[in-house]
Motif scaffolding. Structure first.
Motif, PDB file in Angstrom:
ATOM      1  N   MET A   8       0.835  -1.205   0.000  1.00 36.84           N
ATOM      2  CA  MET A   8       0.000   0.000   0.000  1.00 36.84           C
ATOM      3  C   MET A   8       0.868   1.252   0.000  1.00 36.84           C
ATOM      4  SD  MET A   8      -3.029  -0.826   2.672  1.00 36.84           S
ATOM      5  CE  MET A   8      -4.133  -2.204   2.425  1.00 36.84           C
ATOM      6  N   ALA A   9       0.440   2.236  -0.739  1.00 32.90           N
ATOM      7  CA  ALA A   9       1.195   3.487  -0.807  1.00 32.90           C
ATOM      8  C   ALA A   9       0.900   4.330   0.412  1.00 32.90           C
ATOM      9  CB  ALA A   9       0.829   4.245  -2.079  1.00 32.90           C
ATOM     10  N   GLY A  10       1.916   4.939   1.003  1.00 34.15           N
ATOM     11  CA  GLY A  10       1.723   5.784   2.184  1.00 34.15           C
ATOM     12  C   GLY A  10       1.535   7.236   1.791  1.00 34.15           C
ATOM     13  N   ASN A  11       0.590   7.868   2.421  1.00 35.78           N
ATOM     14  CA  ASN A  11       0.335   9.282   2.164  1.00 35.78           C
ATOM     15  C   ASN A  11       1.190  10.104   3.121  1.00 35.78           C
ATOM     16  OD1 ASN A  11      -0.637  11.731   1.480  1.00 35.78           O
ATOM     17  ND2 ASN A  11      -2.604  11.487   2.514  1.00 35.78           N
ATOM     18  N   ARG A  12       2.314  10.642   2.627  1.00 40.40           N
ATOM     19  CA  ARG A  12       3.297  11.291   3.482  1.00 40.40           C
ATOM     20  C   ARG A  12       2.926  12.729   3.820  1.00 40.40           C
ATOM     21  NH1 ARG A  12       6.484   7.319   5.618  1.00 40.40           N
ATOM     22  NH2 ARG A  12       6.884   5.750   4.027  1.00 40.40           N
ATOM     23  N   GLU A  13       2.132  13.361   3.029  1.00 43.10           N
ATOM     24  CA  GLU A  13       1.788  14.760   3.253  1.00 43.10           C
ATOM     25  C   GLU A  13       0.859  14.906   4.442  1.00 43.10           C
ATOM     26  OE1 GLU A  13      -0.374  18.447   0.885  1.00 43.10           O
ATOM     27  OE2 GLU A  13       0.194  16.608  -0.187  1.00 43.10           O
ATOM     28  N   LEU A  14       1.184  15.847   5.326  1.00 43.62           N
ATOM     29  CA  LEU A  14       0.361  16.053   6.513  1.00 43.62           C
ATOM     30  C   LEU A  14      -0.989  16.617   6.103  1.00 43.62           C
ATOM     31  CD1 LEU A  14       0.748  15.597   9.534  1.00 43.62           C
ATOM     32  CD2 LEU A  14       1.327  18.013   9.750  1.00 43.62           C
ATOM     33  N   PRO A  15      -2.104  15.963   6.479  1.00 45.96           N
ATOM     34  CA  PRO A  15      -3.436  16.401   6.034  1.00 45.96           C
ATOM     35  C   PRO A  15      -3.776  17.813   6.500  1.00 45.96           C
ATOM     36  CG  PRO A  15      -3.521  14.172   6.917  1.00 45.96           C
ATOM     37  CD  PRO A  15      -2.162  14.714   7.250  1.00 45.96           C
ATOM     38  N   LEU A  32     -11.977  11.942  16.462  1.00 38.01           N
ATOM     39  CA  LEU A  32     -12.300  10.524  16.655  1.00 38.01           C
ATOM     40  C   LEU A  32     -12.873   9.921  15.376  1.00 38.01           C
ATOM     41  CD1 LEU A  32     -12.484   8.109  18.545  1.00 38.01           C
ATOM     42  CD2 LEU A  32     -14.706   8.962  19.337  1.00 38.01           C
ATOM     43  N   ALA A  33     -13.721  10.673  14.685  1.00 40.86           N
ATOM     44  CA  ALA A  33     -14.266  10.194  13.415  1.00 40.86           C
ATOM     45  C   ALA A  33     -13.148   9.974  12.403  1.00 40.86           C
ATOM     46  CB  ALA A  33     -15.291  11.184  12.867  1.00 40.86           C
ATOM     47  N   GLY A  34     -12.148  10.866  12.412  1.00 42.06           N
ATOM     48  CA  GLY A  34     -11.013  10.693  11.521  1.00 42.06           C
ATOM     49  C   GLY A  34     -10.225   9.433  11.815  1.00 42.06           C
ATOM     50  N   ALA A  35     -10.135   9.091  13.109  1.00 43.61           N
ATOM     51  CA  ALA A  35      -9.415   7.880  13.478  1.00 43.61           C
ATOM     52  C   ALA A  35     -10.207   6.620  13.130  1.00 43.61           C
ATOM     53  CB  ALA A  35      -9.102   7.904  14.979  1.00 43.61           C
ATOM     54  N   ILE A  36     -11.531   6.686  13.219  1.00 41.69           N
ATOM     55  CA  ILE A  36     -12.367   5.512  12.952  1.00 41.69           C
ATOM     56  C   ILE A  36     -12.631   5.342  11.460  1.00 41.69           C
ATOM     57  CG2 ILE A  36     -14.632   4.463  13.373  1.00 41.69           C
ATOM     58  CD1 ILE A  36     -14.707   5.963  16.030  1.00 41.69           C
ATOM     59  N   PHE A  37     -12.820   6.470  10.758  1.00 41.44           N
ATOM     60  CA  PHE A  37     -13.167   6.428   9.327  1.00 41.44           C
ATOM     61  C   PHE A  37     -12.093   7.155   8.510  1.00 41.44           C
ATOM     62  CE2 PHE A  37     -17.188   6.750  11.784  1.00 41.44           C
ATOM     63  CZ  PHE A  37     -17.680   5.472  11.527  1.00 41.44           C
ATOM     64  N   PRO A  38     -10.984   6.517   8.212  1.00 38.16           N
ATOM     65  CA  PRO A  38      -9.887   7.204   7.520  1.00 38.16           C
ATOM     66  C   PRO A  38     -10.071   7.303   6.004  1.00 38.16           C
ATOM     67  CG  PRO A  38      -9.251   4.948   7.995  1.00 38.16           C
ATOM     68  CD  PRO A  38     -10.621   5.135   8.612  1.00 38.16           C
ATOM     69  N   ALA A  39     -11.001   6.547   5.424  1.00 38.54           N
ATOM     70  CA  ALA A  39     -11.148   6.511   3.960  1.00 38.54           C
ATOM     71  C   ALA A  39     -12.235   7.464   3.492  1.00 38.54           C
ATOM     72  CB  ALA A  39     -11.464   5.088   3.503  1.00 38.54           C
ATOM     73  N   LYS A  40     -12.093   7.934   2.254  1.00 41.71           N
ATOM     74  CA  LYS A  40     -13.094   8.816   1.656  1.00 41.71           C
ATOM     75  C   LYS A  40     -14.460   8.164   1.598  1.00 41.71           C
ATOM     76  CE  LYS A  40     -10.006  11.340  -1.478  1.00 41.71           C
ATOM     77  NZ  LYS A  40      -9.686  11.581  -2.905  1.00 41.71           N
ATOM     78  N   LYS A  41     -14.475   6.907   1.233  1.00 42.50           N
ATOM     79  CA  LYS A  41     -15.743   6.226   1.015  1.00 42.50           C
ATOM     80  C   LYS A  41     -16.498   5.955   2.312  1.00 42.50           C
ATOM     81  CE  LYS A  41     -13.670   1.591   1.146  1.00 42.50           C
ATOM     82  NZ  LYS A  41     -13.442   0.338   0.415  1.00 42.50           N
ATOM     83  N   ASP A  42     -15.820   6.077   3.455  1.00 37.50           N
ATOM     84  CA  ASP A  42     -16.478   5.771   4.735  1.00 37.50           C
ATOM     85  C   ASP A  42     -17.629   6.734   5.019  1.00 37.50           C
ATOM     86  OD1 ASP A  42     -14.777   3.648   5.248  1.00 37.50           O
ATOM     87  OD2 ASP A  42     -13.321   4.894   6.320  1.00 37.50           O
ATOM     88  N   LEU A  43     -17.362   8.029   4.817  1.00 34.83           N
ATOM     89  CA  LEU A  43     -18.367   9.050   5.121  1.00 34.83           C
ATOM     90  C   LEU A  43     -18.265  10.172   4.106  1.00 34.83           C
ATOM     91  CD1 LEU A  43     -17.901   9.439   8.993  1.00 34.83           C
ATOM     92  CD2 LEU A  43     -19.855   8.365   7.869  1.00 34.83           C
ATOM     93  N   GLU A  44     -19.417  10.745   3.730  1.00 34.15           N
ATOM     94  CA  GLU A  44     -19.416  11.946   2.919  1.00 34.15           C
ATOM     95  C   GLU A  44     -19.232  13.163   3.820  1.00 34.15           C
ATOM     96  OE1 GLU A  44     -22.764  12.198   0.385  1.00 34.15           O
ATOM     97  OE2 GLU A  44     -22.469  10.209  -0.502  1.00 34.15           O
ATOM     98  N   TYR A  86      -2.043   8.339  10.976  1.00 28.82           N
ATOM     99  CA  TYR A  86      -1.402   7.027  10.779  1.00 28.82           C
ATOM    100  C   TYR A  86      -2.276   6.100   9.932  1.00 28.82           C
ATOM    101  CZ  TYR A  86       0.297   2.342  11.862  1.00 28.82           C
ATOM    102  OH  TYR A  86       0.738   1.054  11.766  1.00 28.82           O
ATOM    103  N   ARG A  87      -3.587   6.078  10.219  1.00 31.23           N
ATOM    104  CA  ARG A  87      -4.479   5.196   9.471  1.00 31.23           C
ATOM    105  C   ARG A  87      -4.639   5.652   8.020  1.00 31.23           C
ATOM    106  NH1 ARG A  87      -9.814   3.127  11.715  1.00 31.23           N
ATOM    107  NH2 ARG A  87      -9.227   1.545  10.197  1.00 31.23           N
ATOM    108  N   ALA A  89      -5.153   7.829  -3.081  1.00 30.72           N
ATOM    109  CA  ALA A  89      -6.424   8.150  -3.728  1.00 30.72           C
ATOM    110  C   ALA A  89      -7.625   7.781  -2.868  1.00 30.72           C
ATOM    111  CB  ALA A  89      -6.517   7.431  -5.080  1.00 30.72           C
ATOM    112  N   GLU A  90      -7.420   6.841  -1.916  1.00 34.38           N
ATOM    113  CA  GLU A  90      -8.529   6.376  -1.085  1.00 34.38           C
ATOM    114  C   GLU A  90      -8.596   7.078   0.271  1.00 34.38           C
ATOM    115  OE1 GLU A  90      -8.492   2.167  -0.660  1.00 34.38           O
ATOM    116  OE2 GLU A  90      -8.321   1.778  -2.815  1.00 34.38           O
ATOM    117  N   ALA A  91      -7.483   7.647   0.724  1.00 32.83           N
ATOM    118  CA  ALA A  91      -7.451   8.280   2.043  1.00 32.83           C
ATOM    119  C   ALA A  91      -8.284   9.558   2.045  1.00 32.83           C
ATOM    120  CB  ALA A  91      -6.013   8.592   2.440  1.00 32.83           C
TER     121      ALA A  91
END
Length: 295
Positions: A1-8, A52-64, A116-117, A124-126
């Motif tokens: 898996m590719a790591g997203n190094r840029e700080l969000p 907390l939501a960011g830690a539980i749902f790290p992917a785009k598809k998890d929540l709009e 981290y997650r 593309a998925e984060a």
């Protein structure tokens, strides 16, 4: 898996918001501003749930976008009582600085977990925040025609409820209702506890207690504290103290006294008078002391 190094970007904004809130709460010249209240509300009602939501749902598809915002409020409402309860049972108690530290640490810790997650996911998925895309999504959810009329009503009610809750809380905090008018008056022993009071004296020996006054009268008050032994004044300046306090202000100082005569089971009184009544004590405390003749 590719790591997203840029700080969000969103996590950087959260960290910056925490820093600004801490400054407005801890710096005296800023702590009285209404902006401090607004920042505190956002820190309590939104950021814990968002992190907390960011830690539980790290992917785009998890929540709009709008779903992530709504669940952030919901998670905050669930998390805040737990954090408060844990602090209440600690040695620090629920006070301003411990609450600020606990919330800040929790939010930052959840941001670290979220980062981290997201790094574990393909870039593309984060989940990433693009504010233009986010607000366009929110606008589309609210204004454009959804799949059904029922969906549109639900979205409107959700957004209205969130805004109404924040507005009501801001009004309540900004315009607090007056509670009971009273003054705290207390004495502590040498170890700042409600024990170890000096009760045994040799004539001429000095004793010290810590006396505290806290004004909850919702107005400035001029207090006079008197110390009497068997209803007799002690020598000045030991026998009297003038204290002026604004609302929610406190005063605490060690008071040293010297019993001038001997006796057993004598009543040492600490009497507090307010500005409106000079003859009848507003609050009173006492110790029973023994004074023996010097050997």
């Amino acid at each position: 898996m590719a790591g997203n190094r840029e700080l969000p970007l969103d996590l950087l904004i959260v960290a910056g918001f925490i820093l600004i809130t801490n400054i407005f709460v801890l710096v005296p010249v800023l702590s009285g501003s209404f902006l401090r209240t607004c920042l505190g509300i956002f820190l309590v009602l939104f950021l814990p749930g968002y992190a907390l939501a960011g830690a539980i749902f790290p992917a785009k598809k998890d929540l709009e976008g709008i779903e992530r915002a709504a669940i952030s409020f919901g998670l905050s409402i669930a998390v805040v009582p737990i954090l408060g309860l844990s602090l209440n049972h600690s040695t620090w108690g629920i006070r301003e600085v411990p609450v600020l530290i606990e919330f800040s640490v929790f939010i930052l810790l959840m941001c670290v977990v979220a980062y981290y997650r997201r790094r574990l996911l393909p870039e593309a998925e984060a989940f990433r925040v693009s504010f233009k895309t986010y607000f366009s999504s929110v606008k589309a959810k609210i204004l454009e025609k959804p799949e059904s009329k029922t969906d549109k009503i639900i979205v409107f009610i959700l957004v209205f409820s969130i805004l109404a809750s924040m507005g009501s809380l801001a009004y309540i905090i900004g315009n607090p209702k007056e509670g009971e008018h009273f003054t705290e008056f207390y004495i502590l022993g040498k170890n700042r506890t409600t024990e170890d009071y000096p009760t045994e004296f040799v004539q001429g020996e000095k004793g010290t207690v810590i006396v505290g006054i806290v004004n909850h009268e919702y107005r400035p008050v001029d207090y006079t504290m008197e110390v009497r032994l068997e209803n007799r004044y002690l020598p000045l300046p030991e026998s009297q103290k003038q204290v002026s306090l604004g609302n929610n202000m406190s005063w605490e100082e060690p008071i040293t006294f010297t019993p001038p005569f001997e006796g057993k089971n004598m009543k040492l009184e600490f009497l507090l008078f307010n500005e409106t009544e000079k003859t009848v004590p507003y609050r009173n405390l006492h110790l029973w002391i023994n004074v023996t003749e010097e050997a």
